[in-house]
Design an enzyme around this catalytic site. Sequence first.
Site, PDB file in Angstrom:
ATOM      1  N   LYS A  13       0.849  -1.191   0.000  1.00 41.30           N
ATOM      2  CA  LYS A  13       0.000   0.000   0.000  1.00 41.30           C
ATOM      3  C   LYS A  13       0.886   1.241   0.000  1.00 41.30           C
ATOM      4  O   LYS A  13       1.779   1.360   0.843  1.00 41.30           O
ATOM      5  CB  LYS A  13      -0.920   0.022   1.222  1.00 41.30           C
ATOM      6  CG  LYS A  13      -2.116  -0.919   1.126  1.00 41.30           C
ATOM      7  CD  LYS A  13      -1.772  -2.373   1.373  1.00 41.30           C
ATOM      8  CE  LYS A  13      -1.404  -2.619   2.820  1.00 41.30           C
ATOM      9  NZ  LYS A  13      -1.113  -4.066   3.071  1.00 41.30           N
ATOM     10  N   GLU A  70       4.864  -1.972  12.223  1.00 41.29           N
ATOM     11  CA  GLU A  70       3.595  -1.843  11.504  1.00 41.29           C
ATOM     12  C   GLU A  70       2.402  -1.597  12.427  1.00 41.29           C
ATOM     13  O   GLU A  70       1.456  -0.895  12.049  1.00 41.29           O
ATOM     14  CB  GLU A  70       3.345  -3.075  10.638  1.00 41.29           C
ATOM     15  CG  GLU A  70       3.228  -4.382  11.390  1.00 41.29           C
ATOM     16  CD  GLU A  70       3.009  -5.557  10.439  1.00 41.29           C
ATOM     17  OE1 GLU A  70       1.956  -5.599   9.769  1.00 41.29           O
ATOM     18  OE2 GLU A  70       3.898  -6.426  10.365  1.00 41.29           O
ATOM     19  N   ILE A 124      -9.846 -16.151   2.266  1.00 44.23           N
ATOM     20  CA  ILE A 124     -10.812 -15.915   1.190  1.00 44.23           C
ATOM     21  C   ILE A 124     -10.211 -16.319  -0.148  1.00 44.23           C
ATOM     22  O   ILE A 124     -10.855 -16.999  -0.960  1.00 44.23           O
ATOM     23  CB  ILE A 124     -11.256 -14.443   1.169  1.00 44.23           C
ATOM     24  CG1 ILE A 124     -12.061 -14.103   2.429  1.00 44.23           C
ATOM     25  CG2 ILE A 124     -12.105 -14.149  -0.078  1.00 44.23           C
ATOM     26  CD1 ILE A 124     -12.403 -12.632   2.574  1.00 44.23           C
TER      27      ILE A 124
END
Length: 267
Positions: A13, A70, A124
């Site tokens: 990102k 992070e 997923i």
Amino acid sequence: MKVGIDAGGTLIKIVQEQDNQRTFKTELTKNIDQVVEWLNQQQIEKLCLTGGNAGVIAENINIPAQIFVEFDAASQGLGILLKEQGHDLADYIFANVGTGTSLHYFDGQSQRRVGGIGTGGGMIQGLGYLLSQITDYKQLTDMAQHGDRNTIDLKVRHIYKDTEPPIPGDLTAANFGHVLHHLDADFTPSNKLAAVIGVVGEVVTTMAITVAREFKTENIVYIGSSFHNNALLRKVVEDYTVLRGCKPYYVENGAFSGAIGALYLEK
């Protein structure tokens, strides 16, 4: 130009800030060499990195960079986004749903990591592929939007057919627990993928609610790249959070919290 980067396990990102304007973009982590090449071609005033692959980027660029933890970066960036978007919360749990899920408690001053689970976007994609042979995340989530979980997931109301259940009937009693009762049903890829997103959303929410109760807050903020193009996951999480008595919050561009926060942390 100032650049903040959150180099995660699946996605990188990137946030660029210039002239009080912020732009966002993502790149697959497998294309990290392209990100390095792009960085080396830019005129960058300040570069801040976070995430598991931050070191890989730092070792291969020709400009200095700062690296931040992070969790601290995500908390800092989330606080900025919440304020910008008008959410004034004294304390909250935040669930960062990326490849896996990390859970944190923010007490109004600082964050602490309070848990984590392997359930998230990686599940997923991985389980979604095993059930559908689809590798593209957008295609997976688009297909899941049209799915029906009724013949796959066993709900409390399915068990208490003729009596009032002691807990809400819409709660899931067993994910995938209704399958053997409907062996003659057509389990379409859409239905199977919807059930996968359902179990991910419910597990993430259950964990978030558990730690929210432990820390005596009703506020749960959900961020992370798994919500991108995934209205079904957001609906599952939101509905389940409300059903269990807590307040769900989403922030626009929440997946970029780490990249934004890295820019505003100081060493």
